[in-house]
Enzyme design. Structure first.
Site: not given
Length: 320
Positions: A102, A297
């Site tokens: 991320d 994610h």
């Protein structure tokens, strides 16, 4: 059994970074994303240690037990990459492999670009490297997606952090386990009169990779200091563009690996996938783009076995 230990390390900039670490051997730094902490790497710390590496996961600047300054401009990409380089040296090493997920991925990619002499190899999870554009980041985002794009919503003072801190367990439950309201190909646009968390549905149950105990750990990490400093990372988008002018068109040269989930909203759009096909010139040392089926994610938490296998394989392939 391999244990994770904790301590504080003072960087050259005077920041006392909290680190979690395990193992001995070549250094591997694990950089978390937003809004996370060292705990995001709980599965990798022990696996890398057992594979013969010194795995270190810091709470990055502004996060968790590290904390950081109040000023927005103290969270530029040069500060963040400076922390990484300083941490490598504070741990008594000259070189390291840098892994980021991320927001940690752009930090890892930039560290590899700015200091290839220190970075033996670089791994990005979820977020691929992006070339520096010809115009300021928020200008481009506003033209393409409008003011409701979530990164532009985060530019506002006070409001985003108040929303995220209102009920911290609910914040993490929605972000980590909630499904996207707008669908896989839609950009994350904050609804008018709403907030960032409105982009995610409340999960009816947690997935098998996430427990209530995990939610409690993340909550405890954020309760003392909240979300303001982590949001300052977003508030430096334009400053980062200005500060990296000297590296415009620079390439990322160390050996590299990209790991992405097939259901990750960051790379699920056709435009994003087309961009991945053009990485060879920008990242000439890219060994592989590893796609993880049925993964969203939160890559290293959702699929720890696959991520660990990919990381160890990449690390073992590197020259000293």
């Amino acid at each position: 059994m391999t244990f994770i230990s904790h301590r504080f390390v003072e960087t050259a900039g005077g920041l006392k970074m909290h680190i979690a670490e395990a193992g001995a051997g070549p250094l591997v730094l694990l950089l978390h994303g937003f809004p996370e902490s060292w705990y995001s790497w709980r599965h990798q710390l022990t696996a890398l240690a057992e594979a013969g590496y010194h795995a270190v996961a810091p709470d990055q600047r502004g996060y968790g037990r590290t904390g950081g300054p109040e000023e927005v401009d103290q969270y530029s990409i040069l500060h963040l990459t400076g922390d990484v380089i300083s941490l490598v040296h504070a741990l008594g090493e000259e070189r390291a492999v840098v892994v980021g997920h991320d927001w940690g991925a752009p930090v890892a990619w930039h560290t590899a670009m700015l200091r290839p002499d220190v970075v033996r190899g670089v791994v990005g999870l979820s977020v691929p490297p992006f070339r520096r554009g010809p115009r300021a980041s928020t200008t481009v985002l506003r033209e393409l997606l409008g003011d409701s794009y979530y990164m532009l919503y985060f530019q506002q003072p006070d409001l985003p952090e108040a929303e995220l801190a209102r009920d911290i367990p609910t914040t993490f439950r929605r972000l980590l386990a909630g499904s996207a309201v707008l669908g896989a190909d839609a950009p994350p646009l904050v609804p008018e009169g709403g907030g960032f968390l409105d982009l995610f549905r409340d999960p009816t149950a947690l997935p098998d990779w996430l427990t209530e105990e995990d939610i409690a750990v993340f909550t405890a990490e954020f309760e003392p200091n909240g979300f303001t400093q982590p949001l300052h990372w977003y508030r430096n988008l334009d400053r980062n563009w200005e500060l990296t002018a000297a590296w415009h068109a620079a390439r990322i040269t160390p050996p590299a690996l990209l790991i992405v989930g097939e259901k990750d909203l960051v790379v699920s759009s056709p435009h994003a996938r087309a961009g991945l096909a053009e990485l060879a010139d920008f990242v000439p040392g890219l060994r592989e783009v590893r796609w993880l089926p049925d993964c969203g994610h939160w890559t290293q938490q959702e699929r720890p076995k696959d991520v660990n296998e990919a990381l160890v394989g990449f690390l073992d392939s590197l020259d000293g």
